[in-house]
Structures are given as C-alpha cells and as structure tokens.
Design a protein around this motif. Structure first.
Motif, PDB file in Angstrom:
ATOM      1  N   LEU A  14     123.382 166.490  27.913  1.00  0.00           N
ATOM      2  CA  LEU A  14     124.222 165.345  27.541  1.00  0.00           C
ATOM      3  C   LEU A  14     124.036 164.989  26.075  1.00  0.00           C
ATOM      4  N   ALA A  15     122.793 164.996  25.608  1.00  0.00           N
ATOM      5  CA  ALA A  15     122.539 164.694  24.201  1.00  0.00           C
ATOM      6  C   ALA A  15     123.141 165.757  23.293  1.00  0.00           C
ATOM      7  N   ALA A  16     123.002 167.026  23.687  1.00  0.00           N
ATOM      8  CA  ALA A  16     123.540 168.116  22.879  1.00  0.00           C
ATOM      9  C   ALA A  16     125.064 168.070  22.828  1.00  0.00           C
ATOM     10  N   ALA A  17     125.678 167.550  23.903  1.00  0.00           N
ATOM     11  CA  ALA A  17     127.140 167.426  23.937  1.00  0.00           C
ATOM     12  C   ALA A  17     127.640 166.267  23.095  1.00  0.00           C
ATOM     13  N   ASP A  18     126.706 165.485  22.526  1.00  0.00           N
ATOM     14  CA  ASP A  18     127.051 164.317  21.712  1.00  0.00           C
ATOM     15  C   ASP A  18     127.842 163.296  22.523  1.00  0.00           C
ATOM     16  N   TYR A  19     127.477 163.161  23.794  1.00  0.00           N
ATOM     17  CA  TYR A  19     128.135 162.195  24.658  1.00  0.00           C
ATOM     18  C   TYR A  19     127.738 160.793  24.236  1.00  0.00           C
ATOM     19  N   ARG A  20     128.739 159.924  23.982  1.00  0.00           N
ATOM     20  CA  ARG A  20     128.483 158.585  23.445  1.00  0.00           C
ATOM     21  C   ARG A  20     128.704 157.466  24.452  1.00  0.00           C
ATOM     22  N   GLY A  21     129.203 157.785  25.654  1.00  0.00           N
ATOM     23  CA  GLY A  21     129.426 156.749  26.653  1.00  0.00           C
ATOM     24  C   GLY A  21     128.138 156.384  27.370  1.00  0.00           C
ATOM     25  N   LEU A  22     128.260 155.610  28.436  1.00  0.00           N
ATOM     26  CA  LEU A  22     127.098 155.191  29.207  1.00  0.00           C
ATOM     27  C   LEU A  22     126.709 156.250  30.235  1.00  0.00           C
ATOM     28  N   VAL A  23     125.412 156.368  30.462  1.00  0.00           N
ATOM     29  CA  VAL A  23     124.856 157.178  31.550  1.00  0.00           C
ATOM     30  C   VAL A  23     124.338 156.176  32.578  1.00  0.00           C
ATOM     31  N   SER A  24     125.073 156.014  33.677  1.00  0.00           N
ATOM     32  CA  SER A  24     124.869 154.877  34.581  1.00  0.00           C
ATOM     33  C   SER A  24     124.199 155.302  35.882  1.00  0.00           C
ATOM     34  N   VAL A  25     123.078 154.679  36.183  1.00  0.00           N
ATOM     35  CA  VAL A  25     122.383 154.925  37.442  1.00  0.00           C
ATOM     36  C   VAL A  25     123.272 154.442  38.586  1.00  0.00           C
ATOM     37  N   GLU A  26     123.453 155.308  39.579  1.00  0.00           N
ATOM     38  CA  GLU A  26     124.410 155.051  40.661  1.00  0.00           C
ATOM     39  C   GLU A  26     123.682 155.092  42.007  1.00  0.00           C
ATOM     40  N   LEU A  27     123.196 153.930  42.460  1.00  0.00           N
ATOM     41  CA  LEU A  27     122.468 153.831  43.728  1.00  0.00           C
ATOM     42  C   LEU A  27     123.092 152.735  44.594  1.00  0.00           C
ATOM     43  N   PRO A  28     124.308 152.960  45.087  1.00  0.00           N
ATOM     44  CA  PRO A  28     125.055 151.893  45.762  1.00  0.00           C
ATOM     45  C   PRO A  28     124.511 151.499  47.133  1.00  0.00           C
ATOM     46  N   ARG A  29     123.617 152.291  47.691  1.00  0.00           N
ATOM     47  CA  ARG A  29     123.098 151.968  49.028  1.00  0.00           C
ATOM     48  C   ARG A  29     121.695 151.372  48.973  1.00  0.00           C
ATOM     49  N   ASP A  30     121.245 151.010  47.783  1.00  0.00           N
ATOM     50  CA  ASP A  30     119.866 150.565  47.629  1.00  0.00           C
ATOM     51  C   ASP A  30     119.757 149.188  46.996  1.00  0.00           C
ATOM     52  N   SER A  31     120.751 148.334  47.223  1.00  0.00           N
ATOM     53  CA  SER A  31     120.717 147.007  46.605  1.00  0.00           C
ATOM     54  C   SER A  31     119.541 146.169  47.082  1.00  0.00           C
ATOM     55  N   HIS A  32     119.050 146.430  48.283  1.00  0.00           N
ATOM     56  CA  HIS A  32     117.912 145.666  48.796  1.00  0.00           C
ATOM     57  C   HIS A  32     116.683 145.812  47.902  1.00  0.00           C
ATOM     58  N   ALA A  33     116.616 146.924  47.165  1.00  0.00           N
ATOM     59  CA  ALA A  33     115.491 147.158  46.255  1.00  0.00           C
ATOM     60  C   ALA A  33     115.979 147.302  44.816  1.00  0.00           C
TER      61      ALA A  33
END
Length: 280
Positions: free
Chosen positions: A244-263
């Motif tokens: 991702l860094a080498a691709a010069d990606y400038r957007g957000l890298v977002s953690v996606e854990l939709p079933r773990d809101s309890h923690a």
C-alpha cells in the motif's frame, strides 16, 4: 512512498455515541474514521441532514480526522432484509431507493470532505439471470456516477463475497463496461483478498493500485468470509502494508470489524498498535 493513514470503522463501534468515538479515535492516534451511514451514528434519512453534516465536519476538523463514507448498514433501508434493496433488484423502484441513498451519500461525503463513497452491488435475486443483474448494475451506476461527477467525489465499489460483483474480476468487468470512468474506483478489502482471490493480498494491492480509492483491513482465513481481529487469521500484514505504501495510496486504511462492537474500544487500541508494529 506514502505514509499510511489509519482509520477505524464506525460499524465496529456501534455501542458508542458518534462524538465519543471521534474523540476516542483521535486520542488513540488514528488518522481518520470510516463513517457508516446508519440509524446508530449518522442517519442519512433523518431530518436536519445539512445541519448535522456541518456539525460533524466541524468535529472531525477539530480533532484532525479524515473521513470516508460507507454505505454498508445492514437494515437502514429494509428492517427485515439485510442490505436490501440493492442495485441489482428486479423492481426498478427498489433499485431507485438504493440509488437515492448513494446519491445522498455522495452529497454527505462532499460536504464532509471525504475522499470516497464506499458501495457494493448486492446479491443477485434468485429469479434473475446474471446478465440481467449486470444490466441493472450498469444502469444504476450510470445514475450514481453523474452525482459523483458533479460533486467531485469518487465512488469506491467493494467486491463483496456472495454478491453479483464479488471479486476483483467483477470490479474490472463493471469498470470496463462503463467505459472506465474516472469517478469509479475500488474499495479493496484485504480480508476478502485472503478469502477468495487467487493472488495473495499484497499482489492484489499491487495490481489494484491505479483504482484504489478506499481500503478496508482485518484478518481472515482462506475460504471463510469472517472478519477477524488481527492475529486470528492467516494474513501476513507487513507485505500488505508495504505494498500500500509503495502504491502511494493516500486514502484511509480502515479497520473493519463490524461484528465486534462489544469489544470495540479495546480492539481499536489493539488494532492500531498491531498495524503500527506491522509497518515497522
């Protein structure tokens, strides 16, 4: 080579008020938030949308957080059927409801200064052929892309396992059939790459680089579509983050854990520490 901007998805923090989670993510050291439009945090169908959007924009600016807008709320439009209606429904009025939501999402994203609007195709109805589904999907995107073009906010379609557009090959089919519009980009979910793509996740990043507009990240196992906290799956993350860094990606890298809101709060802290260590 870019410095990655790490974010956390609000769909993994559903037990927190939106204002509280913004402060928490800022305090932890995140760079942004992936905002799912839903009735829990930011309802796009509730009154006072313009005022609420301005308030949120001010809050994000105050805490120095970037944002992307996600549209994966499970029951926002239909309280009985997950993710319905979709862009591939047989009923044109049902499809129009989803199109209208995405046009509203583009408006919200533009007013927030978000870098993209995430979206997906939906599951093909049982009584429809694949070609019928692709025709409906193309027509739906033609309408949404016009809104994205006017607002200068790209769409980032996510290949979702089990959906009509379920993998990277499906993304490229849609892109090519629409004439490769500049407003159409890709949401790359790193876990989905591990789950079903023929190439390893870091090579998926490399080959998708020209179209990357949003990235979701979590751990996952081959052949099992289950979003897992980091370290509980099979992904080797340092090569992925390096790609991702080498691709010069400038957007957000977002953690996606939709079933773990309890923690959620604890996982948000552990996830950030894990990703920072993996980048080293």
């Amino acid at each position: 080579m870019s410095t990655l901007r790490l974010a956390y998805g609000t769909n993994g923090l559903t037990d927190l008020r939106l204002g509280d989670l913004v402060v928490m993510l800022s305090d932890l050291g995140y760079d942004g938030v992936a905002l799912t439009l839903d009735h829990m945090h930011f309802d796009p169908l509730a009154p006072g949308l313009a005022f609420r959007t301005r308030q949120l924009a001010d809050t994000l600016d105050r805490y120095g957080l970037g944002v992307t807008v996600e549209t994966g709320a499970r029951y926002l439009l239909d309280p009985r059927r997950k993710h319905h209606p979709t862009l591939v429904e047989a009923d044109p009025l049902a499809r129009a409801t989803r199109v209208a939501l995405l046009e509203t999402a583009v408006q919200i994203a533009s007013d927030l200064g978000a870098h993209a609007v995430h979206c997906f195709s939906g599951v093909l109805p049982e009584d429809s052929t694949e070609e019928e589904g692709w025709k409906r999907l193309r027509h739906s995107f033609e309408q949404i892309l016009e809104s994205a073009r006017r607002r200068g906010t790209p769409l980032a379609v996510e290949p979702e396992p089990g959906h009509l557009l379920g993998d990277l090959a499906g993304f490229h089919r849609l892109r090519e059939e629409l004439g490769d519009p500049a407003e159409l980009g890709l949401t790359l979910d790193i876990g989905h790459c591990q789950c079903l793509e023929p190439l390893p996740p870091e090579e998926c990043v490399e080959q998708s680089a020209p179209w990357l507009r949003h990235v979701q990240i979590e751990d996952m196992r081959r052949g099992v579509h289950e979003h897992l906290p980091f370290g509980q799956g099979e992904i080797d993350f340092p090569p992925v983050l390096a790609a991702l860094a080498a691709a010069d990606y400038r957007g957000l890298v977002s953690v996606e854990l939709p079933r773990d809101s309890h923690a959620g709060p604890a996982l948000a802290e552990r996830s950030l520490n894990f990703l920072r260590e993996a980048q080293r």
